[in-house]
Design an enzyme around this catalytic site. Structure first.
Site, short mmCIF file in Angstrom:
data_model
loop_
_atom_site.label_atom_id
_atom_site.label_comp_id
_atom_site.label_asym_id
_atom_site.label_seq_id
_atom_site.Cartn_x
_atom_site.Cartn_y
_atom_site.Cartn_z
N GLY A 10 40.94 44.58 29.12
CA GLY A 10 42.12 44.95 29.58
C GLY A 10 43.25 45.05 28.56
N SER A 11 43.34 44.28 27.70
CA SER A 11 44.41 44.33 26.54
C SER A 11 44.48 45.90 25.83
CB SER A 11 44.50 43.20 25.50
OG SER A 11 44.52 41.99 26.11
N ASN A 16 49.63 38.17 37.31
CA ASN A 16 48.58 37.31 36.96
C ASN A 16 48.92 35.71 37.26
OD1 ASN A 16 50.02 38.63 34.76
ND2 ASN A 16 49.13 36.88 33.49
N GLN A 64 44.36 42.23 37.55
CA GLN A 64 43.94 41.08 38.45
C GLN A 64 43.77 41.55 39.97
OE1 GLN A 64 43.92 37.72 37.97
NE2 GLN A 64 44.54 37.94 35.74
N SER A 114 39.60 44.84 33.49
CA SER A 114 38.75 43.96 32.65
C SER A 114 37.68 43.33 33.14
CB SER A 114 39.74 43.06 32.07
OG SER A 114 38.92 42.01 31.23
N HIS A 123 35.92 40.68 32.53
CA HIS A 123 35.81 39.15 32.66
C HIS A 123 36.77 38.41 33.72
CE1 HIS A 123 39.31 37.31 30.27
NE2 HIS A 123 39.04 38.61 29.82
N THR A 179 30.16 52.98 19.17
CA THR A 179 28.99 53.05 20.15
C THR A 179 29.46 52.26 21.18
OG1 THR A 179 27.57 53.08 17.99
CG2 THR A 179 26.57 52.06 19.75
N CYS A 200 48.14 32.61 27.93
CA CYS A 200 48.63 32.95 26.70
C CYS A 200 49.93 32.31 26.21
CB CYS A 200 48.83 34.41 26.51
SG CYS A 200 47.84 35.41 27.53
C1 LIG Z 1 43.95 39.19 31.51
C2 LIG Z 1 44.55 40.24 31.63
C3 LIG Z 1 44.77 41.22 30.67
C4 LIG Z 1 44.10 41.33 29.65
O1 LIG Z 1 42.84 41.30 29.71
P1 LIG Z 1 41.79 41.01 28.54
O2 LIG Z 1 40.31 41.93 28.89
O3 LIG Z 1 41.53 39.64 28.23
O4 LIG Z 1 42.06 41.81 27.16
C5 LIG Z 1 45.70 42.12 31.00
N1 LIG Z 1 46.46 42.06 32.13
C6 LIG Z 1 46.33 41.13 33.18
C7 LIG Z 1 47.13 41.34 34.08
C8 LIG Z 1 45.65 40.16 32.85
O5 LIG Z 1 45.38 38.91 33.83
#
Ligand SMILES: *Cc1c(COP(=O)(O)O)cnc(C)c1O
Length: 398
Positions: free
Chosen positions: A72-73, A152, A180, A200, A202, A238, A326
């Protein structure tokens, strides 16, 4: 490993066993590089395409509009930095909100240092972006609006369709951080006029280190990672084949059981909120009561420190969070809670519990009991609370 009650699904989720199973062959048997030309790599290539199709379909998008990233980042950084660079000839103004994830906020700060101007919109007491303020903030040199789909920390779902419409009417690109929301609420990029969307793996019972950026066809975005020709020459490197396969599987499952999961999580969420609000005095619920993620609970308890509460809950085997993952470790209260107007001392006493379909009513009962007990215990040690109670009991007597 000790048994825990896991209620921090906004921080990360358990990878589903079916997802792990789908991934495994791509480490050991089908490990070919999708860019290779021999037949052995065909399986990897096919698996990546299949995941891309599943994801595109889930959003009402085309397969060539999905670009895999490392999470996500990265997707947020890419969306903001690369559109800023591509459109700076048109203007250097970006609009976002005060409650975005740091992946967006810190990227905006980076862009400010590079000569871009950023408007950070206020939100109302529920964390909702005010549409009239958004309209007022739009200028001829505005190139991008970036507003998260759902927050989030407090779970508030933003009026994305309205924001998308406003952006479209003004010919401004619209990016949404849907990390989210994706897989938890229905999203259609055309219906919502979304030009770019971050996600993202995870956060959706997929593996860590994989995500994607949806980029609408026609958006002029620069490459973010330079190198090979992967991801239509826009994101070199890759492919993370097992990660992509796992994310595709997680999306397939999430889409198939969304309705059922939402119903279960909403019931558990509302039950937890009710128990705590009925039984713990001086408590409040943060975020919207109506437009809210099905699994998000966020309380603020007066007269206590969220960190102490978390430590005590941890000792009782409960995983929760105070603010976002964070921000823990820093003493500043969450920027989201401050943006919805909570005073510092109340923002400090916050607790976020984010549920999954695996949580049970028994777990909720246990957690509610523990919160009740620990909050009372911590207040027993709080001079502020003692002071408040003394003054108030005097008032009542007098
Ligand atoms: C967790 C999160 C991210 C970051 O995602 P990662 O895959 O951990 O880099 C970005 N935005 C929101 C709203 C999140 O909850």
């Amino acid at each position: 490993m000790k048994q825990v009650i896991y209620m921090d699904n906004a921080a990360t989720t358990k990878t589903r066993p079916e997802v792990v199973e789908a991934m495994l062959p791509y480490f050991t048997e089908r490990y070919g590089n999708p860019s290779s030309i021999y037949d052995f790599s065909t399986e990897s290539k096919r698996a990546v395409s299949h995941a891309r199709e599943t994801i595109a379909k889930s959003l009402g998008a085309q397969t060539n509009e999905i670009y895999f990233t490392a999470g996500g980042s990265e997707a947020d950084n890419w969306a903001l930095i690369a559109t800023a660079e591509a459109y700076e000839g048109k203007g250097k103004h970006i609009i976002t909100s005060k409650i975005e994830h740091h992946a967006v906020l810190h990227t905006c700060q980076y862009l400010e240092k590079r000569g871009f101007e950023v408007t950070y919109l206020d939100v109302d007491e529920y964390g909702t972006v005010k549409l009239d303020e958004l309209k007022k903030a739009i200028r001829p040199d505005t190139i991008l609006i970036s507003i998260m789909f759902a927050n989030n920390e407090i779970g508030t779902i933003e009026p994305i369709k309205e924001i998308g419409t406003i952006a479209k009417e003004h010919g401004i690109l619209f990016h949404t951080d849907a990390v989210q929301a994706y897989g938890h609420v229905p999203i259609n990029v055309d219906e919502y006029n979304i030009d770019m969307l971050s996600s993202s793996g995870h956060k959706l019972n997929g593996p860590k280190g994989i995500g994607f950026l949806y980029i609408r066809k026609g958006v002029k975005i620069r490459s973010f990672i330079h190198g090979g020709a992967q991801e239509r020459k826009r994101r070199a490197g890759t492919e993370n084949v097992p990660g992509i396969v796992g994310y595709g599987k997680a999306v397939e499952i999430a889409m198939a059981n969304m309705e059922e999961r939402t119903k279960k999580e909403t019931e558990l969420r509302d039950y937890l909120m009710k128990r705590v609000m009925d039984e713990v005095p001086f408590a409040r619920i943060n975020g919207s009561r109506t437009s809210r993620l099905p699994n998000n609970v966020n309380f603020a308890f007066q007269f206590i420190e969220g960190e102490s509460l978390l430590i005590k809950l941890d000792m009782a085997g409960i995983c929760g969070s105070s603010g976002s993952a964070c921000t823990s470790g820093s003493l500043d209260p969450s920027h989201v809670l401050l943006a919805i107007g909570l005073p510092h001392e109340i923002a400090h006493g916050s607790l976020r519990l984010t549920l999954s379909e695996e949580n049970t009513r028994e777990e909720i009962d246990y957690v509610a009991e523990q919160i009740k007990e620990v909050v009372a215990y911590l207040r027993g040690m709080s001079p502020l609370y003692e002071d408040y109670m003394r003054k108030n009991s005097k008032k009542r007597v007098g």
